[in-house]
Design an enzyme around this catalytic site. Structure first.
Site, short mmCIF file in Angstrom:
data_model
loop_
_atom_site.label_atom_id
_atom_site.label_comp_id
_atom_site.label_asym_id
_atom_site.label_seq_id
_atom_site.Cartn_x
_atom_site.Cartn_y
_atom_site.Cartn_z
N TYR A 165 -31.36 -9.89 -25.99
CA TYR A 165 -32.80 -10.14 -26.18
C TYR A 165 -33.20 -9.99 -27.65
CZ TYR A 165 -33.11 -9.29 -21.08
OH TYR A 165 -32.96 -9.32 -19.72
N THR B 38 -36.64 9.71 -16.38
CA THR B 38 -36.06 8.89 -17.46
C THR B 38 -36.77 9.14 -18.79
OG1 THR B 38 -35.89 6.60 -18.22
CG2 THR B 38 -37.58 7.03 -16.59
N ASP B 39 -36.05 8.88 -19.88
CA ASP B 39 -36.69 9.00 -21.20
C ASP B 39 -37.76 7.91 -21.41
OD1 ASP B 39 -35.01 6.80 -21.48
OD2 ASP B 39 -33.97 7.53 -23.26
N GLU B 40 -37.72 6.87 -20.56
CA GLU B 40 -38.69 5.76 -20.75
C GLU B 40 -40.13 6.22 -20.53
OE1 GLU B 40 -37.87 1.87 -19.32
OE2 GLU B 40 -35.72 2.09 -19.60
#
Ligand code: NAD
Ligand code: DAU
Length: 343
Positions: free
Chosen positions: A211, A126-128
């Site tokens: 959020y 993932t890019d995370e």
């Protein structure tokens, strides 16, 4: 490719990949190993369950005996690992299972690849793992050489898994590749993630809990474009390499939710700004130049088109999600959202 082991194939991207692969490579066989956690759903796979070149096996990628027996029986030439705990909010609530599945599970699969030999192990990352980017620097993008710099227990466990994958390549010569993709959307995504959660809430005229101020940015990619990227990496990607996957499609969360309201003809005043996520990453943005220049990959689905199809899919597939949002999901929703206050 012959026999391909797809782990996590009862989840969102793994199931879409399975459909994609069997359609484009009908002579191959897929063995799907999935633990069927809350996020895995056997009914998702009903379209392929009876195919002679598809086999479903229920099991945990951390269960060494089960994994080794499966490799012994099926001798997969290629392994694509989608199996993971994937939701950032759940990782903040309880990190342990993320460490177990995402780290130990990945290492267990790699041990089996080493023992039995495979032509390719592909890690769906993932890019995370790169952390986040500032909101006011649109010139900055994640490249494959951006340092790993994680925020949540989820992203830390995925970054750890990437390092284990690279270690098995360098130390033991396992032929690995890694893809780091941005946020996916499309059919069969579990309704804890932003887009399906908002679609289902809007369909039920429930508040849409955004959020913070809704200014965080994600780089959205239609799931089939991700599947095609993995296909190209399996066919022509270089062992040991990392490929970023993303379509230059950055959107602010509030804008995504407003688009969903528009698609469904629902009022924007359903949007409720709530307490921010802890450690909330501000912006993700992928530079996909490497996969474009080396493998010719480009995204094919425009966001507006993909969103129309996705929203429509949830409208037409109530049967799929109505069971999912009963039972455990209700408890999850209460725990996760009832304490959030209007921001
Ligand atoms: P998902 O949560 O929808 O599905 C995960 C699947 O893995 C489920 O079917 C679950 O039952 C299975 N699973 C979980 N633990 C397991 C275990 N111990 N053994 C066997 N199976 C297990 O996830 P997703 O969104 O489809 O993500 C798939 C992969 O892609 C993950 O590795 C994730 O990190 C990565 N990824 C996701 C996105 C995204 O936007 N969803 C983007 C980039 C990368
Ligand atoms: O970037 C790839 C990652 O994308 C994957 O590795 C993860 O598995 C996947 O879950 C996703 O992570 P995000 O945290 O970006 O996705 P999520 O859908 O949870 O949230 C997207 C954005 O929307 C994020 O900024 C938080 C916000 N959000 C999310 C939910 C669930 C809200 O504002 N309200 C919500 O209720």
């Amino acid at each position: 490719m012959g026999n391909m082991l797809v782990t996590g194939g009862a989840g969102f991207i793994g199931s879409n990949f399975t459909f994609y692969w069997l359609e484009h490579h009908p002579d191959d066989k897929i063995i799907c190993l999935d633990k069927l956690t809350y996020a895995g759903n056997l009914s998702t796979l009903r379209l392929v369950m009876d195919k002679p070149n598809f086999k479903f096996v229920k099991g945990d990628i951390c269960d060494r005996g089960r994994v080794f027996d499966l490799f012994q029986a099926e001798r997969p030439e290629v392994v694509v690992n989608f199996a993971a705990e994937t939701h950032v909010d759940r990782s903040i609530d309880g990190p342990n299972v993320f460490l177990q599945t995402n780290l130990i599970g990945t290492a267990t699969l790699l041990d089996a690849c080493r023992e039995f030999g495979v032509e390719r192990y592909h890690q769906v990352s993932t890019d995370e793992v790169y952390g986040d980017l500032p909101l006011d620097r649109p010139d900055l993008l994640f490249t494959e050489s951006t340092p790993l710099h994680t925020s949540s227990p989820y992203s830390a466990s995925k970054a750890g898994a990437d390092l284990i994958v690279q270690a098995y390549h360098k130390t033991f010569g396992v032929p690995v590749t890694i893809s780091r993709c941005s946020n996916n959307y499309g059919p069969y995504q579990f309704p804890e993630k932003l887009i399906p959660l908002m679609v289902l809430n809007a369909l039920q005229d429930k508040p849409l809990p955004v959020y913070g101020e809704g200014v965080n940015v994600r780089d959205w990619l239609y799931v089939e474009d991700h599947c095609r990227a993995i296909d190209l990496i399996l066919q022509r990607g270089r062992p040991g390499e990392v490929y970023n996957v993303g379509g230059h499609n950055e959107r602010r969360n509030a804008d995504v939710v407003k688009l969903i309201c528009k698609e469904l003809g629902k009022p924007e005043d359903l949007i409720t700004y709530v307490t921010d996520r802890k450690g909330h990453d501000r912006r993700y943005a992928i530079d996909p130049e490497k996969i474009h220049s080396e493998l010719g990959w480009l995204p094919e689905t425009k966001f507006e088109t993909g969103m129309k199809q996705t929203v429509q899919w949830y409208v037409e597939n109530r049967e799929w999600w109505k069971d999912i949002i009963s039972g455990e999901y209700q408890q999850y929703y209460k725990t996760m959202y009832n304490n959030l206050v209007g921001a």
